[in-house]
Design an enzyme around this catalytic site. Sequence first.
Site, PDB file in Angstrom:
ATOM      1  N   HIS A  83       0.535  -1.319   0.140  1.00 51.23           N
ATOM      2  CA  HIS A  83       0.048   0.003   0.157  1.00 51.23           C
ATOM      3  C   HIS A  83       0.909   1.256  -0.054  1.00 51.23           C
ATOM      4  O   HIS A  83       1.720   1.193   0.423  1.00 51.23           O
ATOM      5  CB  HIS A  83      -1.006  -0.004   1.180  1.00 51.23           C
ATOM      6  CG  HIS A  83      -2.181   0.749   1.096  1.00 51.23           C
ATOM      7  ND1 HIS A  83      -2.099   2.123   1.282  1.00 51.23           N
ATOM      8  CD2 HIS A  83      -3.531   0.532   0.552  1.00 51.23           C
ATOM      9  CE1 HIS A  83      -3.307   2.923   1.006  1.00 51.23           C
ATOM     10  NE2 HIS A  83      -4.018   2.028   0.636  1.00 51.23           N
ATOM     11  N   ASP A 138      -8.217  -5.164  -0.804  1.00 50.15           N
ATOM     12  CA  ASP A 138      -8.474  -6.205  -1.966  1.00 50.15           C
ATOM     13  C   ASP A 138      -8.238  -7.529  -1.648  1.00 50.15           C
ATOM     14  O   ASP A 138      -8.639  -8.331  -2.348  1.00 50.15           O
ATOM     15  CB  ASP A 138      -7.792  -5.608  -3.249  1.00 50.15           C
ATOM     16  CG  ASP A 138      -8.411  -4.348  -3.536  1.00 50.15           C
ATOM     17  OD1 ASP A 138      -9.880  -4.024  -3.634  1.00 50.15           O
ATOM     18  OD2 ASP A 138      -7.466  -3.196  -3.978  1.00 50.15           O
TER      19      ASP A 138
HETATM   20  C1  LIG Z   1      -0.554  -0.532  -3.966  1.00 49.91           C
HETATM   21  C2  LIG Z   1       0.641  -0.476  -4.704  1.00 49.91           C
HETATM   22  C3  LIG Z   1       0.481   0.159  -6.027  1.00 49.91           C
HETATM   23  C4  LIG Z   1       1.513   0.964  -3.837  1.00 49.91           C
HETATM   24  O1  LIG Z   1       2.470   1.026  -4.647  1.00 49.91           O
HETATM   25  P1  LIG Z   1       3.587   2.017  -4.460  1.00 49.91           P
HETATM   26  O2  LIG Z   1       3.381   2.926  -3.100  1.00 49.91           O
HETATM   27  O3  LIG Z   1       4.044   2.889  -5.541  1.00 49.91           O
HETATM   28  O4  LIG Z   1       4.874   0.940  -3.835  1.00 49.91           O
HETATM   29  P2  LIG Z   1       5.925   0.345  -4.724  1.00 49.91           P
HETATM   30  O5  LIG Z   1       5.267  -0.140  -6.115  1.00 49.91           O
HETATM   31  O6  LIG Z   1       6.943   1.247  -5.375  1.00 49.91           O
HETATM   32  O7  LIG Z   1       6.344  -0.731  -3.846  1.00 49.91           O
HETATM   33  C5  LIG Z   1       7.485  -0.474  -3.039  1.00 49.91           C
HETATM   34  C6  LIG Z   1       8.250  -1.887  -2.815  1.00 49.91           C
HETATM   35  O8  LIG Z   1       7.285  -2.781  -2.374  1.00 49.91           O
HETATM   36  C7  LIG Z   1       7.398  -3.953  -3.280  1.00 49.91           C
HETATM   37  N1  LIG Z   1       5.810  -4.162  -3.286  1.00 49.91           N
HETATM   38  C8  LIG Z   1       5.019  -3.545  -3.238  1.00 49.91           C
HETATM   39  N2  LIG Z   1       3.495  -4.039  -3.304  1.00 49.91           N
HETATM   40  C9  LIG Z   1       3.980  -5.366  -3.779  1.00 49.91           C
HETATM   41  C10 LIG Z   1       3.313  -6.618  -4.025  1.00 49.91           C
HETATM   42  N3  LIG Z   1       1.828  -6.345  -4.036  1.00 49.91           N
HETATM   43  N4  LIG Z   1       3.889  -7.650  -4.368  1.00 49.91           N
HETATM   44  C11 LIG Z   1       5.188  -7.706  -4.306  1.00 49.91           C
HETATM   45  N5  LIG Z   1       5.877  -6.632  -4.053  1.00 49.91           N
HETATM   46  C12 LIG Z   1       5.471  -5.573  -3.814  1.00 49.91           C
HETATM   47  C13 LIG Z   1       7.623  -3.358  -4.556  1.00 49.91           C
HETATM   48  O9  LIG Z   1       8.081  -4.277  -5.628  1.00 49.91           O
HETATM   49  C14 LIG Z   1       8.710  -2.620  -4.228  1.00 49.91           C
HETATM   50  O10 LIG Z   1      10.067  -3.328  -3.730  1.00 49.91           O
HETATM   51  P3  LIG Z   1      11.322  -2.776  -4.250  1.00 49.91           P
HETATM   52  O11 LIG Z   1      11.540  -1.578  -3.346  1.00 49.91           O
HETATM   53  O12 LIG Z   1      12.344  -3.869  -3.539  1.00 49.91           O
HETATM   54  O13 LIG Z   1      11.336  -2.354  -5.590  1.00 49.91           O
HETATM   55  C15 LIG Z   1       1.553  -1.647  -4.521  1.00 49.91           C
HETATM   56  O14 LIG Z   1       1.796  -2.016  -3.470  1.00 49.91           O
HETATM   57  C16 LIG Z   1       1.026  -2.575  -5.686  1.00 49.91           C
HETATM   58  O15 LIG Z   1       1.226  -2.707  -6.619  1.00 49.91           O
HETATM   59  N6  LIG Z   1       0.168  -3.684  -5.184  1.00 49.91           N
HETATM   60  C17 LIG Z   1      -0.438  -4.717  -5.706  1.00 49.91           C
HETATM   61  C18 LIG Z   1      -1.607  -4.183  -6.428  1.00 49.91           C
HETATM   62  C19 LIG Z   1      -2.912  -3.708  -5.358  1.00 49.91           C
HETATM   63  O16 LIG Z   1      -3.051  -4.760  -4.212  1.00 49.91           O
HETATM   64  N7  LIG Z   1      -3.371  -2.644  -5.529  1.00 49.91           N
HETATM   65  C20 LIG Z   1      -4.663  -2.249  -4.419  1.00 49.91           C
HETATM   66  C21 LIG Z   1      -4.165  -1.148  -3.575  1.00 49.91           C
HETATM   67  S1  LIG Z   1      -5.376  -0.977  -2.289  1.00 49.91           S
END
Ligand SMILES: CC(C)(COP(=O)(O)OP(=O)(O)OC[C@H]1O[C@@H](n2cnc3c(N)ncnc32)[C@H](O)[C@@H]1OP(=O)(O)O)[C@@H](O)C(=O)NCCC(=O)NCCS
Length: 375
Positions: free
Chosen positions: A261, A312
């Site tokens: 998140h 979710d």
């Molecule tokens: C929600 C989300 C978009 C937040 O994104 P964000 O704040 O931009 O965080 P990032 O995507 O930059 O992730 C930060 C780190 O955590 C990891 N990470 C975050 N969510 C992850 C996931 N669901 N699975 C695996 N790794 C994850 C990333 O790979 C990243 O790792 P790194 O620093 O080693 O590269 C992201 O956690 C995600 O894509 N989750 C899956 C989709 C989801 O469930 N969305 C619903 C949100 S309520």
Amino acid sequence: MAHEDFIKGLEGVLAAQSSICFIDGAAGRLTYRGIDIQDLAENSTFEETAYFLLFGQLPKQDELDAFTRQLQAEREVPPEIYTLLRTLPPTATPMEVLRTATSALSAYDPDGHDHSDAANVRKSVRLIAQMTTLTTAYDRIRRGLEPVKPDPSLSMAESFLYGLTGEKPHPSSARVFDVCLILHADHELNASTFAARVIASTLSDVHSAVTGAIGALAGSLHGGANQRVLEMLLEIGELDKVEAYVDNLFANKKKIMGFGHRVYRTMDPRATVLRKFARQLGEDVGNTKWYEMAERIEQLAFARKKLYPNVDFFSAPVFYTLNIPVDLFTPIFACSRISGWVAHILEQLRDNRLIRPLALYTGAEKAEYIPMSDR
Ligand SMILES: CC(C)(COP(=O)(O)OP(=O)(O)OC[C@H]1O[C@@H](n2cnc3c(N)ncnc32)[C@H](O)[C@@H]1OP(=O)(O)O)[C@@H](O)C(=O)NCCC(=O)NCCS
């Protein structure tokens, strides 16, 4: 502006003033207008929560009754919208349909191009009521069934489940679904709400802002994740295949849907409630397989990468156990979040300033126009 002022994805940037919703990401706390989400989940209903979000105060009994009656009365959509739902190709996803039909509703709204605050409130209440009708009517149409006439005696949660099957739901299913609607109703400046506020800030109309929000919600990094979670569980198939599947995702640097998140650094408090429901519903129907698989994924995601589930993740097995089609999971999110969207749109409009940030320019400093014949 300086390079160091740029923050990719606006992480941590304060982009609006709002009294609607507060998240303490470190403590895993979520409140709507100061009331803890757990408290609302235990004691409130979706109708009451929507009123609270929209009007800023918990309703007195007569206010809640009037609001509930208003929602029930506004549930029906014009016949032209049913025609539109029948015209869209069967390949259209329910989110595409919801977005398109919401946009079309603006042309039929009784308040038309009246953008006064009072008209915007009426449009907001109407949209909260209509979102469920659009979602359930389209599901029946695509299954070759007639949409059921909205039953004005039902709550929003009952109405959704009734709209799918034509049968009044069991009270315990309706209550679980009602709490799911409460939990999804608002979440501060999430991407779809921000999109809605940006559109509202141009003094465009309520329907445009909600249509844009639906588009933003559909993405798999936002509301679209709940559908992907269930698809993942189905793809994995069995509990003993979970570990290899999760490790393979991590090895290929892929994301597990329903985890991570932008704001929470600990357990999403909504996931705590939904986890309980997923287990309870699984036990009720004598099939805890999806819950057990989800729980195993949760353990592995934490052990391997300290990731916590978000809203979710456990909502997916909950909706699936309630026999809801998988591609309606994200529309359910919209049927609830509409209450937060309109609360934010009204708040934005009441103290508006155009939302118009800057971009860090990375293109050529100076380039010459090359005539077509010389390219
Ligand atoms: C929600 C989300 C978009 C937040 O994104 P964000 O704040 O931009 O965080 P990032 O995507 O930059 O992730 C930060 C780190 O955590 C990891 N990470 C975050 N969510 C992850 C996931 N669901 N699975 C695996 N790794 C994850 C990333 O790979 C990243 O790792 P790194 O620093 O080693 O590269 C992201 O956690 C995600 O894509 N989750 C899956 C989709 C989801 O469930 N969305 C619903 C949100 S309520």
